[in-house]
Design an enzyme around this catalytic site. Sequence first.
Site, PDB file in Angstrom:
ATOM      1  N   SER A 261       0.842  -1.191   0.000  1.00  0.00           N
ATOM      2  CA  SER A 261       0.000   0.000   0.000  1.00  0.00           C
ATOM      3  C   SER A 261       0.878   1.242   0.000  1.00  0.00           C
ATOM      4  CB  SER A 261      -0.892   0.010   1.240  1.00  0.00           C
ATOM      5  OG  SER A 261      -0.121   0.353   2.373  1.00  0.00           O
ATOM      6  N   LYS A 262       0.238   2.378  -0.011  1.00  0.00           N
ATOM      7  CA  LYS A 262       0.919   3.680   0.012  1.00  0.00           C
ATOM      8  C   LYS A 262       2.008   3.746   1.083  1.00  0.00           C
ATOM      9  CE  LYS A 262      -0.663   6.746  -2.963  1.00  0.00           C
ATOM     10  NZ  LYS A 262       0.339   6.456  -3.985  1.00  0.00           N
ATOM     11  N   ARG A 263       1.720   3.091   2.209  1.00  0.00           N
ATOM     12  CA  ARG A 263       2.681   3.128   3.315  1.00  0.00           C
ATOM     13  C   ARG A 263       4.070   2.665   2.892  1.00  0.00           C
ATOM     14  NH1 ARG A 263       1.751  -0.842   6.866  1.00  0.00           N
ATOM     15  NH2 ARG A 263       0.223  -1.681   5.413  1.00  0.00           N
TER      16      ARG A 263
END
Length: 478
Positions: free
Chosen positions: A240-242
Amino acid sequence: MKKTVVRFAPSPTGFLHIGGARTALFNYLFARHVNGEFRLRIEDTDKNRSKPEFTEQILSSMTWLGLKADGEIVFQSKRTTKYRNAVEKLLESGRAYRCFCTREEIEERRGNDPGWKYDQKCATLSKGEIQEKLDAGEPFVVRLKVPREAVQFNDLVRGEMRFNADEFEDFIIVRSDGSPIYQLTVVVDDHDMGITHVIRGDDHLSNTPKQIFLYRALGFTPPVFGHIPLILGPDKKRLSKRHGATSVEEYKNQGFLPQALVNFIALLGWNPGDDREIMGMTELTRAFSVERISKNAAVFDFTKALWLNGQYISMLPDEKLEDIFIELYENKGINLEKTPRLTKIVNLLRPRVRTTVELWDAGLFFFRAPETYAPKGVRKHFSGEDTEKILNADAELIQSCEPFNEEELEARLRGRAEREGRKAARYIHPLRLALTGSTASPGIFETVLLIGREECVRRIQNAIEFIKKDRETHRRGR
Ligand code: GLU
């Protein structure tokens, strides 16, 4: 034998991300490997979340990656009649029925039972009862009459899959606003497009039995399914973006080459069965097989992506890398021309960068005198009492060196160092800092030549000025 036809079916609700790009790539390679077709379908039925800009983005990312689709692009938003017809057909054949139960009624019957399944209350309404409700304008959804039987299919990646009959209820295929749900549109489209193999992310696995029910109800033969495993971040959580950049666009902007990204993505959950790692599109196409798609989740390794990109940069033809270089600099306000000097600079920098964007920081000093000096370097190489003397000696050496070439420069500098009983590094480090502002650069003698004699002398004088001022400030500060 029937021609292989596969598709990539993104919803235009965001950018093309790594997971989507991998689904597209696997389908593309699968099709190209057998001379089949790779089709593109834009699943834009969600009016609130679908945006034409995202369709544009997805298309441009695919073009950039080199994933050209065959035939016309299919837009679901233009196929409403097809879906309506399919629903009519299901209603007429009794394989689907209108359900007038309100949400409240259903909630009440469900009570606290999380395993509750729709009780088919409306499946037994008579024609007259249905007509009455329709005449009264009662809202309804359409439900598929799901046979009470297990579903089995042979997944290309995961092998034999079995879902028990009690896992399903008569699920909704048309919402109360008349819009068909995803399961229905996908089945109608895949059938109309002649799709033979559906290869998609694992997250769709639970949709497949429902779609198989729909295929059967519509009298269609289901395609072959293959579900590819998730992509995880280095911490083994879903990517994910993380974890950093997730869209193809971001990788492009970060200075990745499309060939490198394709190569990297291909290895997310697939391998050629030997130790090859660097594989271009042609080689990937030749080597691709679903048998080698892993059942386990793929772990995203950004360091490897960078390494691969560096490899591709090192293999780029001069012409290409120069074009990239010129465009990068032009975008930042420095106009360059193709000259032998530029070719030399680009090739000096080539092994030192892992992304094309890094060519900016790594090469700017060739075109602009440094405005600041790396503080760590200043402490280390500009602080000695004799630095000015040393820098002056460097300037004098550069000024008078004839012939002005690498060997001569090196021989003179080393000769001087030896005569004065110093290490050559004592001359080289401050010189590098003065010329580039940094403690790392390509070989110092090549660097001197490429910056040019006069400019080197000017930069050394600037550095001496800086050192004087810096010393003054410190003295006053004390
Ligand atoms: N539109 C779906 C998605 O973006 C894909 C549907 C499918 O591949 O069957 O996840």
